[in-house]
Design a protein around this motif. Structure first.
Motif, mmCIF file in Angstrom:
data_model
loop_
_atom_site.group_PDB
_atom_site.id
_atom_site.type_symbol
_atom_site.label_atom_id
_atom_site.label_comp_id
_atom_site.label_asym_id
_atom_site.label_seq_id
_atom_site.Cartn_x
_atom_site.Cartn_y
_atom_site.Cartn_z
ATOM 1 N N VAL A 53 5.075 -3.927 -3.905
ATOM 2 C CA VAL A 53 6.362 -4.369 -4.426
ATOM 3 C C VAL A 53 6.317 -4.457 -5.952
ATOM 4 N N ASP A 54 5.148 -4.780 -6.523
ATOM 5 C CA ASP A 54 5.051 -4.853 -7.976
ATOM 6 C C ASP A 54 4.757 -3.498 -8.625
ATOM 7 N N GLY A 55 4.886 -2.402 -7.878
ATOM 8 C CA GLY A 55 4.890 -1.065 -8.445
ATOM 9 C C GLY A 55 3.559 -0.369 -8.608
ATOM 10 N N PHE A 56 2.523 -0.826 -7.918
ATOM 11 C CA PHE A 56 1.211 -0.188 -8.052
ATOM 12 C C PHE A 56 0.942 0.745 -6.876
ATOM 13 N N ILE A 57 0.419 1.938 -7.181
ATOM 14 C CA ILE A 57 0.151 2.937 -6.138
ATOM 15 C C ILE A 57 -1.288 2.896 -5.655
ATOM 16 N N ALA A 58 -2.149 2.196 -6.382
ATOM 17 C CA ALA A 58 -3.554 2.023 -5.995
ATOM 18 C C ALA A 58 -4.115 0.846 -6.783
ATOM 19 N N ARG A 59 -5.150 0.239 -6.232
ATOM 20 C CA ARG A 59 -5.860 -0.802 -6.980
ATOM 21 C C ARG A 59 -6.651 -0.127 -8.104
ATOM 22 N N LEU A 60 -7.162 -0.918 -9.021
ATOM 23 C CA LEU A 60 -7.931 -0.355 -10.141
ATOM 24 C C LEU A 60 -9.177 0.390 -9.672
ATOM 25 N N ASP A 61 -9.714 0.010 -8.480
ATOM 26 C CA ASP A 61 -10.880 0.713 -7.928
ATOM 27 C C ASP A 61 -10.453 1.855 -7.006
ATOM 28 N N ASP A 62 -9.159 2.244 -7.072
ATOM 29 C CA ASP A 62 -8.558 3.323 -6.290
ATOM 30 C C ASP A 62 -8.381 3.001 -4.806
ATOM 31 N N ASP A 63 -8.600 1.754 -4.402
ATOM 32 C CA ASP A 63 -8.396 1.343 -3.019
ATOM 33 C C ASP A 63 -6.912 1.399 -2.670
ATOM 34 N N LEU A 64 -6.598 1.950 -1.507
ATOM 35 C CA LEU A 64 -5.222 2.092 -1.040
ATOM 36 C C LEU A 64 -4.944 1.281 0.224
ATOM 37 N N SER A 65 -5.890 0.461 0.664
ATOM 38 C CA SER A 65 -5.760 -0.200 1.956
ATOM 39 C C SER A 65 -4.522 -1.089 2.051
ATOM 40 N N PHE A 66 -4.028 -1.585 0.943
ATOM 41 C CA PHE A 66 -2.839 -2.440 0.981
ATOM 42 C C PHE A 66 -1.598 -1.676 1.446
ATOM 43 N N LEU A 67 -1.610 -0.341 1.360
ATOM 44 C CA LEU A 67 -0.437 0.448 1.729
ATOM 45 C C LEU A 67 -0.132 0.416 3.228
ATOM 46 N N ASP A 68 -1.164 0.245 4.047
ATOM 47 C CA ASP A 68 -0.918 0.227 5.490
ATOM 48 C C ASP A 68 -1.048 -1.163 6.092
ATOM 49 N N GLY A 69 -1.149 -2.162 5.246
ATOM 50 C CA GLY A 69 -1.218 -3.535 5.750
ATOM 51 C C GLY A 69 -2.592 -3.928 6.237
ATOM 52 N N GLY A 70 -3.586 -3.040 6.067
ATOM 53 C CA GLY A 70 -4.940 -3.348 6.531
ATOM 54 C C GLY A 70 -4.935 -3.633 8.013
ATOM 55 N N SER A 71 -5.525 -4.742 8.423
ATOM 56 C CA SER A 71 -5.562 -5.092 9.845
ATOM 57 C C SER A 71 -4.411 -6.024 10.217
ATOM 58 N N ASP A 72 -3.515 -6.267 9.296
ATOM 59 C CA ASP A 72 -2.370 -7.149 9.529
ATOM 60 C C ASP A 72 -1.484 -6.571 10.634
ATOM 61 N N SER A 73 -1.123 -7.405 11.585
ATOM 62 C CA SER A 73 -0.289 -6.927 12.697
ATOM 63 C C SER A 73 1.137 -6.612 12.242
ATOM 64 N N ALA A 74 1.511 -7.048 11.046
ATOM 65 C CA ALA A 74 2.854 -6.776 10.537
ATOM 66 C C ALA A 74 2.854 -5.557 9.612
ATOM 67 N N ALA A 75 1.924 -4.651 9.826
ATOM 68 C CA ALA A 75 1.847 -3.444 9.002
ATOM 69 C C ALA A 75 3.146 -2.651 9.137
ATOM 70 N N PRO A 76 3.539 -1.949 8.092
ATOM 71 C CA PRO A 76 4.757 -1.124 8.177
ATOM 72 C C PRO A 76 4.690 -0.164 9.367
ATOM 73 N N ASP A 77 5.815 -0.017 10.036
ATOM 74 C CA ASP A 77 5.885 0.819 11.234
ATOM 75 C C ASP A 77 7.248 1.493 11.262
ATOM 76 N N ASP A 78 7.233 2.816 11.320
ATOM 77 C CA ASP A 78 8.513 3.533 11.368
ATOM 78 C C ASP A 78 8.929 3.869 12.799
ATOM 79 N N GLY A 79 8.117 3.462 13.777
ATOM 80 C CA GLY A 79 8.446 3.725 15.168
ATOM 81 C C GLY A 79 8.252 5.171 15.578
ATOM 82 N N ALA A 80 7.700 5.994 14.666
ATOM 83 C CA ALA A 80 7.529 7.424 14.949
ATOM 84 C C ALA A 80 6.158 7.923 14.524
#
Length: 185
Positions: free
Chosen positions: A15-42
């Motif tokens: 939400v604050d406009g970052f596409i990757a962490r400074l160490d290039d980690d992208l795990s926040f994009l899929d919610g990690g193991s959070d059950s409320a991860a983004p889901d498009d139903g498809a």
């Protein structure tokens, strides 16, 4: 800058406009193991497959290429992939064409006759925005603030006005908005 093609952007970000962490980690994009991860139903594509089907080629920066180079299934089957890098060896990966400079990449994309090019990677997107070569942006914001990281947005010579095309929301709180760049008349 003029080019015979238009650049299109499709990015996931916090939400604050970052596409990757400074160490290039992208795990926040899929919610990690959070059950409320983004889901498009498809299947979690969020329109990316349709977007890629509508482009002629891709241009990404070296950092973005390094993230996807070892993905088990190459996501760009049948699409020419160009990488902007001063350090990658030309020919090291037969799936890509390496360009040393922004101007060289733009010239090659134009000479190849591409009409719509997917531009990916923070610095690469920023260069294309500054050059006036982006026609549209699809930004998928996942509901997380990470505080710092890599962004495709930075200092610009002038404001870039955008026209809102559509916004979709997805289960898990992701909001995806598409904008068209408004060109001066």
């Amino acid at each position: 800058m003029d080019a015979p093609f238009t650049g299109s952007v499709f990015l996931g970000m916090s939400v604050d406009g970052f596409i990757a962490r400074l160490d290039d980690d992208l795990s926040f994009l899929d919610g990690g193991s959070d059950s409320a991860a983004p889901d498009d139903g498809a299947g979690g594509d969020f329109g990316f497959g349709e977007f890629v089907a509508g482009i002629d080629a891709l241009l990404m920066g070296r950092g973005t290429y390094k993230v996807i180079e070892s993905v088990a299934e190459w996501p760009y089957q049948g699409k020419p992939v160009h990488v902007l890098s001063t350090t990658l060896e030309a020919g090291a990966d037969p799936r890509i064409t390496v360009h040393r400079t922004f101007d060289e990449a733009v010239a090659a994309l134009g000479a190849a006759g591409y009409r719509r090019v997917y531009v990916d990677g923070g610095r690469t997107v920023h260069q294309f925005l500054r050059a006036g070569l982006i026609a549209d942006l699809t930004l998928s914001r996942v509901p997380v603030l990470i505080g710092t990281g890599h962004t495709p947005f930075g200092e610009l010579a002038d404001d870039i006005p955008l026209e809102h095309v559509r916004t979709q929301t997805f289960r898990g709180g992701m909001v995806q908005s598409t904008y068209r760049v408004v060109r001066p008349t």
